[in-house]
Scaffold this active site. Structure first.
Site, PDB file in Angstrom:
ATOM      1  N   LYS A  75      -0.448  -2.799  10.540  1.00  0.00           N
ATOM      2  CA  LYS A  75      -1.475  -3.299  11.465  1.00  0.00           C
ATOM      3  C   LYS A  75      -0.896  -4.329  12.437  1.00  0.00           C
ATOM      4  O   LYS A  75      -1.525  -5.347  12.745  1.00  0.00           O
ATOM      5  CB  LYS A  75      -2.645  -3.898  10.689  1.00  0.00           C
ATOM      6  CG  LYS A  75      -3.313  -2.899   9.739  1.00  0.00           C
ATOM      7  CD  LYS A  75      -4.412  -3.545   8.931  1.00  0.00           C
ATOM      8  CE  LYS A  75      -5.035  -2.535   7.972  1.00  0.00           C
ATOM      9  NZ  LYS A  75      -6.101  -3.125   7.121  1.00  0.00           N
ATOM     10  N   ARG A 120      -0.948  -1.873  -7.141  1.00  0.00           N
ATOM     11  CA  ARG A 120      -1.173  -2.983  -6.202  1.00  0.00           C
ATOM     12  C   ARG A 120      -2.114  -4.020  -6.817  1.00  0.00           C
ATOM     13  O   ARG A 120      -1.844  -5.229  -6.772  1.00  0.00           O
ATOM     14  CB  ARG A 120      -1.757  -2.427  -4.900  1.00  0.00           C
ATOM     15  CG  ARG A 120      -2.106  -3.461  -3.833  1.00  0.00           C
ATOM     16  CD  ARG A 120      -2.509  -2.721  -2.559  1.00  0.00           C
ATOM     17  NE  ARG A 120      -3.188  -3.558  -1.572  1.00  0.00           N
ATOM     18  CZ  ARG A 120      -2.567  -4.299  -0.659  1.00  0.00           C
ATOM     19  NH1 ARG A 120      -1.245  -4.348  -0.625  1.00  0.00           N
ATOM     20  NH2 ARG A 120      -3.258  -5.005   0.220  1.00  0.00           N
ATOM     21  N   HIS A 135      -3.548  -9.166   3.295  1.00  0.00           N
ATOM     22  CA  HIS A 135      -4.986  -9.259   3.535  1.00  0.00           C
ATOM     23  C   HIS A 135      -5.248 -10.158   4.733  1.00  0.00           C
ATOM     24  O   HIS A 135      -4.726 -11.272   4.806  1.00  0.00           O
ATOM     25  CB  HIS A 135      -5.704  -9.845   2.307  1.00  0.00           C
ATOM     26  CG  HIS A 135      -5.818  -8.879   1.172  1.00  0.00           C
ATOM     27  ND1 HIS A 135      -6.076  -9.277  -0.121  1.00  0.00           N
ATOM     28  CD2 HIS A 135      -5.728  -7.522   1.133  1.00  0.00           C
ATOM     29  CE1 HIS A 135      -6.126  -8.221  -0.907  1.00  0.00           C
ATOM     30  NE2 HIS A 135      -5.917  -7.142  -0.168  1.00  0.00           N
ATOM     31  N   ARG A 170       0.848  -1.190   0.000  1.00  0.00           N
ATOM     32  CA  ARG A 170       0.000   0.000   0.000  1.00  0.00           C
ATOM     33  C   ARG A 170       0.887   1.245   0.000  1.00  0.00           C
ATOM     34  O   ARG A 170       2.031   1.208   0.466  1.00  0.00           O
ATOM     35  CB  ARG A 170      -0.909   0.008   1.228  1.00  0.00           C
ATOM     36  CG  ARG A 170      -1.782  -1.235   1.362  1.00  0.00           C
ATOM     37  CD  ARG A 170      -2.521  -1.226   2.693  1.00  0.00           C
ATOM     38  NE  ARG A 170      -3.362  -2.417   2.868  1.00  0.00           N
ATOM     39  CZ  ARG A 170      -2.978  -3.550   3.418  1.00  0.00           C
ATOM     40  NH1 ARG A 170      -1.724  -3.660   3.849  1.00  0.00           N
ATOM     41  NH2 ARG A 170      -3.800  -4.575   3.539  1.00  0.00           N
ATOM     42  N   TYR A 195      -9.504 -10.843  -7.205  1.00  0.00           N
ATOM     43  CA  TYR A 195      -8.592 -11.006  -8.336  1.00  0.00           C
ATOM     44  C   TYR A 195      -8.901 -12.273  -9.126  1.00  0.00           C
ATOM     45  O   TYR A 195      -8.717 -12.322 -10.339  1.00  0.00           O
ATOM     46  CB  TYR A 195      -7.142 -10.991  -7.843  1.00  0.00           C
ATOM     47  CG  TYR A 195      -6.817  -9.734  -7.075  1.00  0.00           C
ATOM     48  CD1 TYR A 195      -6.904  -8.485  -7.687  1.00  0.00           C
ATOM     49  CD2 TYR A 195      -6.472  -9.778  -5.730  1.00  0.00           C
ATOM     50  CE1 TYR A 195      -6.636  -7.317  -6.982  1.00  0.00           C
ATOM     51  CE2 TYR A 195      -6.206  -8.617  -5.018  1.00  0.00           C
ATOM     52  CZ  TYR A 195      -6.299  -7.392  -5.652  1.00  0.00           C
ATOM     53  OH  TYR A 195      -6.047  -6.248  -4.946  1.00  0.00           O
ATOM     54  N   HIS A 255      -2.891   2.576  -5.819  1.00  0.00           N
ATOM     55  CA  HIS A 255      -3.531   1.278  -5.610  1.00  0.00           C
ATOM     56  C   HIS A 255      -3.680   0.501  -6.920  1.00  0.00           C
ATOM     57  O   HIS A 255      -3.825  -0.730  -6.893  1.00  0.00           O
ATOM     58  CB  HIS A 255      -4.899   1.464  -4.952  1.00  0.00           C
ATOM     59  CG  HIS A 255      -5.109   0.569  -3.781  1.00  0.00           C
ATOM     60  ND1 HIS A 255      -4.317   0.603  -2.644  1.00  0.00           N
ATOM     61  CD2 HIS A 255      -6.005  -0.437  -3.558  1.00  0.00           C
ATOM     62  CE1 HIS A 255      -4.730  -0.302  -1.789  1.00  0.00           C
ATOM     63  NE2 HIS A 255      -5.740  -0.958  -2.311  1.00  0.00           N
TER      64      HIS A 255
END
Length: 327
Positions: free
Chosen positions: A103, A176, A199, A79, A208, A173
């Site tokens: 995160k 990405r 993810h 990201r 995808y 993005h």
């Protein structure tokens, strides 16, 4: 999406009022949610990625820095927030990977050689020139020597999109998404892509796979609409925005069969239709469905259906008579 969220809020509000006895009936109870058409993210083709990444000219500090940033973004699929948060210590160029933390979770993401070289050139020769403070830890800094901002990088992406004259809305993005789809096309599994993208849920990565499925459907439709032109593998691969080798690998991974085998079966099916409905002779049908070698066509047809094209035509033409005589 905005309308859907607003409607959900209104329905929840009236349900709350009804539950508390503030209103006798819920006026929003029978209101159905709008059906929102699912939109797939914008994906760049392999050629568009090459064109875009080639835009920064490595003739000055800005060019080297921008080239390294774009290469790294596409090479890893990270990201933009993760890109600008990277420190120089997060790079291990000798081992060919970067360490990315987001995160509370750390990911180790491998780099392809071009990205390693772009980063190496920037870190060794350019970054020291740009730093305002020798103690700065940021991997990528702006022209004032401070950590790159999201807004600053967004402007960089838009600048090179305009230079490349790519008629798509390219955002950080977009690279990405393109990274993920191109990996999937070349045989990577969803779990590996999920880990590289960071993810938490595999369902986020499955979008995808839906893109790949849609692309296959487009290819099937293109073949059906153009088979009479004796389309080649190269033409079909070009339509899918891939080279021939990449397309064959993509098709094999997605369907479990080789594309050449699929195309031959499709042509033989078209030949069956023509043998039943057309008055053309065998050689004309052979060429019409895309075969160039009549003996090969005859062998392939017999191997699949157990009879020659001539025998197949005769059996199909005699079938109605036989039924009529039997009745």
């Amino acid at each position: 999406a905005t309308v859907t969220r607003a409607l959900a809020s209104i329905k929840s509000f009236y349900a709350f009022l009804a539950e508390r006895g503030e209103i006798k009936t819920n006026p929003a109870k029978g209101v159905a949610a709008l059906k929102v058409e699912r939109r797939f993210p914008e994906i760049l083709t392999g050629k568009e990625v090459e064109l875009f990444l080639d835009q920064p000219q490595c003739v000055d500090a800005k060019g080297y820095r921008d080239h390294a940033m774009l290469e790294l973004l596409y090479a890893t699929g990270i990201r933009v927030s993760e890109l600008i948060s990277l420190d120089e210590s997060d790079c291990s160029l000798s081992a060919g990977f970067i360490r990315c933390e987001s995160k509370g979770k750390e990911r180790i993401i491998p780099l392809y050689p071009a990205a390693v070289k772009a980063l190496s050139d920037y870190i060794k020769d350019v970054r020291p020139q740009l730093l305002a403070d020798p103690e700065e830890t940021a991997l990528f800094v702006n022209m004032n020597g401070e950590r790159m901002s999201r807004q600053g990088f967004w402007k960089i992406v838009k600048h090179y999109q305009e230079m490349a004259q790519i008629d798509k809305d390219i955002t950080p993005h977009t690279l990405r998404h393109s990274f993920a789809v191109h990996l999937l096309e070349n045989g990577a599994d969803l779990r590996s892509i999920q880990e590289m993208l960071g993810h938490a849920d595999i369902s986020s990565t499955q979008i995808y796979a839906h893109i790949i499925k849609q692309r296959l459907q487009d290819v099937y439709k293109y073949i059906v609409e153009n088979y009479h032109r004796k389309i080649t593998l190269e033409e079909i691969a070009s339509y899918a925005s891939m080279n021939k080798t990449a397309f064959c690998l993509f098709f094999k991974k997605a369907t479990g069969e080789s594309f050449v085998a699929y195309l031959n079966v499709f042509r033989l099916q078209m030949a069956c239709t023509m043998l039943t409905r057309s008055s053309k002779n065998i050689s004309e049908i052979c060429y019409a469905v895309g075969f160039t070698d009549i003996p090969y066509f005859n062998r392939a047809f017999k191997q699949r259906y157990g009879v020659s094209p001539t025998q197949y035509r005769a059996s199909m033409r005699n079938a109605p008579q036989a039924e009529g005589q039997g009745g």
